[in-house]
Design an enzyme around this catalytic site. Structure first.
Site, PDB file in Angstrom:
ATOM      1  N   ASP A 162     -18.266  39.459  -2.626  1.00 33.15           N
ATOM      2  CA  ASP A 162     -19.237  38.358  -2.605  1.00 33.15           C
ATOM      3  C   ASP A 162     -19.118  37.549  -3.896  1.00 33.15           C
ATOM      4  O   ASP A 162     -18.796  38.081  -4.959  1.00 33.15           O
ATOM      5  CB  ASP A 162     -20.664  38.916  -2.453  1.00 33.15           C
ATOM      6  N   ASP A 200     -14.567  34.937  -5.045  1.00 29.79           N
ATOM      7  CA  ASP A 200     -14.857  33.721  -4.286  1.00 29.79           C
ATOM      8  C   ASP A 200     -13.797  33.626  -3.193  1.00 29.79           C
ATOM      9  O   ASP A 200     -12.593  33.642  -3.493  1.00 29.79           O
ATOM     10  CB  ASP A 200     -14.766  32.530  -5.266  1.00 29.79           C
ATOM     11  N   VAL A 201     -14.217  33.516  -1.941  1.00 27.56           N
ATOM     12  CA  VAL A 201     -13.231  33.500  -0.855  1.00 27.56           C
ATOM     13  C   VAL A 201     -12.365  32.234  -0.852  1.00 27.56           C
ATOM     14  O   VAL A 201     -11.403  32.149  -0.095  1.00 27.56           O
ATOM     15  CB  VAL A 201     -13.873  33.709   0.545  1.00 27.56           C
ATOM     16  N   ASN A 216     -17.446  37.560   6.894  1.00 32.00           N
ATOM     17  CA  ASN A 216     -18.789  37.051   7.151  1.00 32.00           C
ATOM     18  C   ASN A 216     -19.225  35.943   6.188  1.00 32.00           C
ATOM     19  O   ASN A 216     -20.106  35.159   6.529  1.00 32.00           O
ATOM     20  CB  ASN A 216     -19.762  38.243   7.092  1.00 32.00           C
ATOM     21  N   TYR A 253     -20.270  21.860  10.098  1.00 33.00           N
ATOM     22  CA  TYR A 253     -20.484  23.304  10.233  1.00 33.00           C
ATOM     23  C   TYR A 253     -19.929  23.798  11.577  1.00 33.00           C
ATOM     24  O   TYR A 253     -19.225  24.813  11.640  1.00 33.00           O
ATOM     25  CB  TYR A 253     -21.981  23.611  10.125  1.00 33.00           C
ATOM     26  N   LYS A 293     -16.921  26.539  12.520  1.00 35.43           N
ATOM     27  CA  LYS A 293     -17.119  27.754  13.317  1.00 35.43           C
ATOM     28  C   LYS A 293     -16.296  27.722  14.605  1.00 35.43           C
ATOM     29  O   LYS A 293     -15.859  28.754  15.097  1.00 35.43           O
ATOM     30  CB  LYS A 293     -18.611  27.943  13.613  1.00 35.43           C
ATOM     31  N   THR A 328     -32.537  34.833   7.665  1.00 35.85           N
ATOM     32  CA  THR A 328     -31.877  35.297   6.439  1.00 35.85           C
ATOM     33  C   THR A 328     -32.281  34.366   5.294  1.00 35.85           C
ATOM     34  O   THR A 328     -32.870  33.314   5.524  1.00 35.85           O
ATOM     35  CB  THR A 328     -30.334  35.233   6.586  1.00 35.85           C
TER      36      THR A 328
END
Ligand code: NAI
Length: 263
Positions: free
Chosen positions: A44, A60-61, A87, A157, A161, A192
């Site tokens: 994360d 960091d992805v 995720n 967004y 996805k 969340t």
């Protein structure tokens, strides 16, 4: 194929890595896998919220070298990799006109390429495990209902996805003969910290929450733990025949068409 007995510890000893595992859906997933016996690493940006007992790795992805280093470290410390949950993701609100190229690139860099980088770094480790446990090795992506339904103000967004959904299917085909299953979950609106931030920015947070709840046929937001249960199913031993699947966890939002009123 022989049937596995039910066990609350069906991930006993399984090395698992969850990206974005320090908050929301990822944290619920990391905690559930650990509770069911997995050895879990969390990758994360801000790993402070990683569940207790997990290996917290800061990366960091969007940084390929950092992802590779974190994935390799997870595999070294956990004794390989058997389960990967991709995720980590960020939101974007607006129509196709509302973001310039740099914002499109920023969101796609996290939501799509972040998954690509993690999968790419993890595959050599997963392949080694699959040679010993074919069909018991899995990648599960967190996709979204935004991939399958047209939602207003979610152009960027949703595009990110939609790409994750297509990537999931293509990867499932590429890796099925290596014994690696690839699936995704498509949550509806999940309660969340992310949605908390969204509500915090609304003019009337209570009205906004009511509208989000009313959009789901169940009349409530999905719980992060409910998504975690679906991820654990897809990632785990009971889904050994399941690959190339998108599992909706959306309170009926994608599949149902209700009439207004009580019935
Ligand atoms: P969250 O904001 O509570 O958690 C996301 C986690 O990802 C955070 O810990 C954050 O630090 C991490 N992260 C963000 N950018 C990162 C990066 N560049 N590198 C590494 N880690 C990074 O969000 P939530 O709601 O748990 O979302 C998780 C996933 O679920 C996302 O992919 C999101 O698109 C998806 N999703 C969420 C829904 C919702 O209503 N909350 C609905 C459908 C899908």
């Amino acid at each position: 194929m022989s049937r596995q007995p039910y066990s609350a510890r069906d991930f006993e000893g399984v090395p698992a890595l969850v990206t974005g595992g320090a908050s929301g859906i990822g944290a619920a997933t990391a905690a559930l896998l650990a509770e069911r016996g997995a050895r879990v690493a969390v990758l994360d940006l801000d790993p402070a919220g990683a569940p207790p007992g997990t290996l917290a790795l800061e990366a960091d992805v969007t940084d390929d070298a950092a992802v590779r280093a974190a994935v390799d470290r997870a595999a070294a410390e956990l004794g390989g990799l058997q389960v990967l949950v991709g995720n980590a993701g960020i939101g974007a609100a607006g129509t196709v006109e509302d973001h310039d190229d740099s914002e499109w690139q920023r969101v796609l860099d996290v939501n799509l390429l972040g998954i690509v980088r993690t999968d790419r770094a993890a595959l050599p480790h997963l392949r080694r495990t699959a040679a010993r446990h074919p069909g018991q090795v899995s990648i599960t992506h967190t996709c979204s209902i935004a991939a399958t339904a047209g939602l207003p103000q979610r152009a960027l967004y949703s595009a990110s996805k939609g790409a994750v959904l297509s990537l999931t299917l293509a990867m499932a085909a590429d890796h099925v003969r290596e014994g690696i299953r690839v699936n995704c979950v498509n949550p509806g609106t999940v309660d969340t910290p992310w949605v908390g931030r969204l509500l915090g920015r609304a003019d009337d947070p209570t009205a906004e929450r009511d509208a989000l709840e009313a959009r789901q046929p169940t009349g409530r937001l999905v719980g992060a733990e409910e998504v975690a249960d679906a991820v654990a199913y897809l990632a785990g031993p009971r889904a050994s025949a399941v690959t190339g699947t998108a599992l909706a966890v959306d309170g009926g939002m994608q599949g149902l068409r209700l009439r207004p009123g009580p019935r």
